[in-house]
Design a protein around this motif. Structure first.
Motif, PDB file in Angstrom:
ATOM      1  N   SER A 147       0.796  -1.165  -0.134  1.00  0.00           N
ATOM      2  CA  SER A 147      -0.136   0.097  -0.417  1.00  0.00           C
ATOM      3  C   SER A 147       1.106   1.256   0.022  1.00  0.00           C
ATOM      4  O   SER A 147       1.148   2.223  -0.672  1.00  0.00           O
ATOM      5  N   ARG A 148       1.733   1.627   0.263  1.00  0.00           N
ATOM      6  CA  ARG A 148       2.841   2.210   1.032  1.00  0.00           C
ATOM      7  C   ARG A 148       3.680   2.687  -0.671  1.00  0.00           C
ATOM      8  O   ARG A 148       3.363   3.815  -0.614  1.00  0.00           O
ATOM      9  N   ILE A 149       3.980   1.839  -0.657  1.00  0.00           N
ATOM     10  CA  ILE A 149       4.728   1.735  -2.772  1.00  0.00           C
ATOM     11  C   ILE A 149       3.638   2.251  -3.525  1.00  0.00           C
ATOM     12  O   ILE A 149       4.304   3.021  -4.446  1.00  0.00           O
ATOM     13  N   PHE A 150       2.669   2.028  -3.803  1.00  0.00           N
ATOM     14  CA  PHE A 150       1.631   2.054  -4.091  1.00  0.00           C
ATOM     15  C   PHE A 150       1.360   4.103  -3.918  1.00  0.00           C
ATOM     16  O   PHE A 150       1.050   4.813  -5.214  1.00  0.00           O
ATOM     17  N   GLU A 151       1.657   4.455  -2.767  1.00  0.00           N
ATOM     18  CA  GLU A 151       0.698   5.509  -2.375  1.00  0.00           C
ATOM     19  C   GLU A 151       2.081   6.492  -2.695  1.00  0.00           C
ATOM     20  O   GLU A 151       1.938   7.349  -3.406  1.00  0.00           O
ATOM     21  N   MET A 152       3.393   5.381  -3.210  1.00  0.00           N
ATOM     22  CA  MET A 152       4.463   7.027  -2.824  1.00  0.00           C
ATOM     23  C   MET A 152       4.474   6.656  -4.229  1.00  0.00           C
ATOM     24  O   MET A 152       5.108   7.535  -5.006  1.00  0.00           O
ATOM     25  N   ARG A 153       4.283   5.914  -5.259  1.00  0.00           N
ATOM     26  CA  ARG A 153       4.439   6.187  -6.463  1.00  0.00           C
ATOM     27  C   ARG A 153       3.814   6.524  -7.181  1.00  0.00           C
ATOM     28  O   ARG A 153       3.726   7.324  -7.858  1.00  0.00           O
ATOM     29  N   ARG A 154       2.542   7.212  -6.701  1.00  0.00           N
ATOM     30  CA  ARG A 154       1.123   8.093  -6.897  1.00  0.00           C
ATOM     31  C   ARG A 154       1.600   9.619  -6.704  1.00  0.00           C
ATOM     32  O   ARG A 154       1.677  10.153  -7.426  1.00  0.00           O
ATOM     33  N   GLU A 155       2.315   9.372  -5.638  1.00  0.00           N
ATOM     34  CA  GLU A 155       2.951  10.657  -4.900  1.00  0.00           C
ATOM     35  C   GLU A 155       4.465  11.191  -6.199  1.00  0.00           C
ATOM     36  O   GLU A 155       4.106  12.794  -6.553  1.00  0.00           O
ATOM     37  N   VAL A 156       4.934  10.341  -6.376  1.00  0.00           N
ATOM     38  CA  VAL A 156       6.132  10.285  -7.248  1.00  0.00           C
ATOM     39  C   VAL A 156       5.483  11.396  -8.425  1.00  0.00           C
ATOM     40  O   VAL A 156       6.177  12.458  -8.956  1.00  0.00           O
ATOM     41  N   MET A 157       4.465  10.766  -8.925  1.00  0.00           N
ATOM     42  CA  MET A 157       3.656  10.286 -10.493  1.00  0.00           C
ATOM     43  C   MET A 157       3.387  12.303 -10.221  1.00  0.00           C
ATOM     44  O   MET A 157       3.294  13.368 -11.240  1.00  0.00           O
ATOM     45  N   ARG A 158       2.406  12.700  -8.708  1.00  0.00           N
ATOM     46  CA  ARG A 158       2.288  13.894  -8.285  1.00  0.00           C
ATOM     47  C   ARG A 158       2.827  14.958  -8.220  1.00  0.00           C
ATOM     48  O   ARG A 158       2.552  15.808  -9.164  1.00  0.00           O
ATOM     49  N   ARG A 172       5.649  15.087 -10.149  1.00  0.00           N
ATOM     50  CA  ARG A 172       6.522  15.044 -11.347  1.00  0.00           C
ATOM     51  C   ARG A 172       5.800  15.618 -12.318  1.00  0.00           C
ATOM     52  O   ARG A 172       5.694  16.951 -12.625  1.00  0.00           O
ATOM     53  N   ILE A 173       3.871  15.705 -11.911  1.00  0.00           N
ATOM     54  CA  ILE A 173       3.020  16.522 -13.128  1.00  0.00           C
ATOM     55  C   ILE A 173       3.021  17.897 -12.885  1.00  0.00           C
ATOM     56  O   ILE A 173       3.298  18.526 -13.733  1.00  0.00           O
ATOM     57  N   VAL A 174       3.028  17.770 -10.863  1.00  0.00           N
ATOM     58  CA  VAL A 174       3.641  19.738 -10.471  1.00  0.00           C
ATOM     59  C   VAL A 174       4.376  20.425 -11.197  1.00  0.00           C
ATOM     60  O   VAL A 174       4.540  21.364 -11.288  1.00  0.00           O
ATOM     61  N   LYS A 175       5.913  19.339 -11.220  1.00  0.00           N
ATOM     62  CA  LYS A 175       6.866  20.021 -11.456  1.00  0.00           C
ATOM     63  C   LYS A 175       7.214  20.343 -12.535  1.00  0.00           C
ATOM     64  O   LYS A 175       7.147  21.599 -12.781  1.00  0.00           O
ATOM     65  N   GLU A 176       6.481  19.657 -13.668  1.00  0.00           N
ATOM     66  CA  GLU A 176       6.070  19.549 -14.971  1.00  0.00           C
ATOM     67  C   GLU A 176       5.378  21.339 -15.112  1.00  0.00           C
ATOM     68  O   GLU A 176       5.922  22.299 -16.120  1.00  0.00           O
TER      69      GLU A 176
END
Length: 414
Positions: free
Chosen positions: A241-252, A254-258
């Motif tokens: 569950s944590r890995i899934f949340e971390m991946r979603r957070e990393v993706m978010r 990255r999008i925010v950064k872009e």
């Protein structure tokens, strides 16, 4: 790898199965363990890194049965509580964690030089637990026969009063003595072979008791293993569950950064467009003459007196006969450049930086008036394509110069 320090070699001859001990534990990746008997004598201090739980338990029970399990911190770690549960021992609860100074003071009295902080913490916990019962143990020593003293101490730790513990043990002892007497009387009537058989049976019973104890210990370890398996399964689920949340957070992120980078780029672009727009507005105003004040005339600006500069002004605004030019820098002009400008029909030139003598002479020959900006008021914004010149002052200077030239020409004619 397990590293141990052993004490009191005479204990090798003691019946370990009936010995009661106090165990101090410092849990963690590196476990520290200290073992002490109920007389306050240190039996063992060791530390173990990446050692299995069962190996540590086996090491402990080789010295006896723990009646107290202690640690140096509060609240008590779960590993220490589980150890107490396995041995059905009393857990020495602390109101607050021990300070380093207090632990150093406790361990210094025993003369044992701990190899690391894990051993020190375990030893401090063990000593602190013994000190908690020290006065009670002293009372037990005064009131109790030596043969049952250790058992009485163990019962007192579990909350039984001294007298009650003594009475219970003495009653059991009397029953055991009566049974031994009957067995001795019957033994007298038996042959030596029967004595041997009885001794074997006694040993078998003892072994059976030991087996039962080990089976009970095995069952506790199985329960502990099942609990660990459930904990591992829960942790795996939490990890997924944590890995899934971390991946979603990393993706978010990255999008925010872009998006932030794109916003920054657009802001920069907007700033450039606004600056260009303002420049164009000023340019339009200049073209319309909106920026020329009353009493001033608009003149074209030649940034540097060169062929390229003349061609650029002509391409952008055109050069007509009778135009007045403002030259920002006339220092680099030569005779050909001056001739080129004269052919355009320019009537007057106002220059900022000094005008080269050669260009000055060539322009004078062609009848073009040249003035420094200090002679005529000029309003000019650097980088602008137009300047404003005081028209009246310019006309006056041109007339003065014309009179001067006429007078000079008459004198030369005479």
């Amino acid at each position: 790898m397990l590293r141990c320090q052993f004490y009191l070699k005479d204990y090798e001859t003691v019946n370990v199965r009936h010995r009661h001990i106090i165990v101090g534990i410092d849990p963690g990746t590196t476990v520290g363990v200290a073992i002490m008997d109920l007389n306050g004598r240190l039996l063992d201090v060791f530390s173990a890194k990446n050692c299995s739980f069962s190996d540590i338990i086996s090491r402990i029970i080789s010295y006896g049965k723990p009646v107290v399990v202690a640690t140096d911190v509060s609240p008590t770690p779960s590993a220490v509580r589980k150890m107490g549960s396995i041995f059905a021992s009393v857990v020495n609860e602390l109101k607050a964690s021990m300070t380093v100074e207090y632990k150093e003071k406790l361990t210094a009295k025993y003369g044992y030089r701990c190899k690391n902080t894990h051993e020190r913490d375990a030893l401090a916990a063990c000593i602190d637990a013994f000190n908690k019962y020290k006065k009670k143990f002293a009372q037990v020593g005064k009131k109790t026969p030596p043969e049952i003293e250790e058992e009485v101490k163990a019962m007192v730790i579990r909350g039984i009063s001294i007298q009650k513990a003594i009475n219970m043990l003495l009653n059991n002892s009397e029953k055991a003595d009566s049974h031994d007497k009957q067995r001795a009387e019957s033994a007298d009537k038996s042959v030596n072979g029967k004595d041997y058989i009885e001794r074997l049976r006694a040993e078998i019973r003892q072994k059976d008791e030991e087996i039962e104890r080990l089976k009970e210990f095995q069952e506790r370890l199985k329960c502990e293993l099942d609990c660990k398996k459930r904990e591992v399964a829960e942790l795996h689920e939490k990890l997924r569950s944590r890995i899934f949340e971390m991946r979603r957070e990393v993706m978010r992120e990255r999008i925010v950064k872009e998006l932030r980078a794109e916003i920054s780029r657009l802001k920069s672009q907007l700033k450039s467009v606004r600056e260009e727009n303002a420049r164009l507005k000023d340019f339009i105003k200049e073209l319309k003459g909106e920026m020329v004040h009353e009493g001033f005339m608009r003149v074209k600006v030649l940034r540097n007196f060169s062929r390229k500069g003349i061609e650029e002004v002509e391409r952008k605004f055109g050069l007509e006969r009778g135009d007045v030019l403002f030259i920002e820098d006339g220092s680099g002009a030569g005779p050909k450049t001056a001739e080129m400008l004269a052919e355009k029909g320019v009537s007057a030139i106002i220059y900022g930086r000094e005008l080269s003598p050669i260009a000055y002479e060539k322009l004078a020959e062609r009848g073009i008036f040249t003035f420094h900006e200090s002679e005529i008021p000029v309003k000019h914004r650097r980088g602008s394509d137009f300047a404003a010149v005081d028209e009246k002052a310019l006309r006056c200077r041109m007339e003065e110069e014309l009179r001067r030239r006429t007078k000079k020409h008459v004198l030369f004619s005479i």
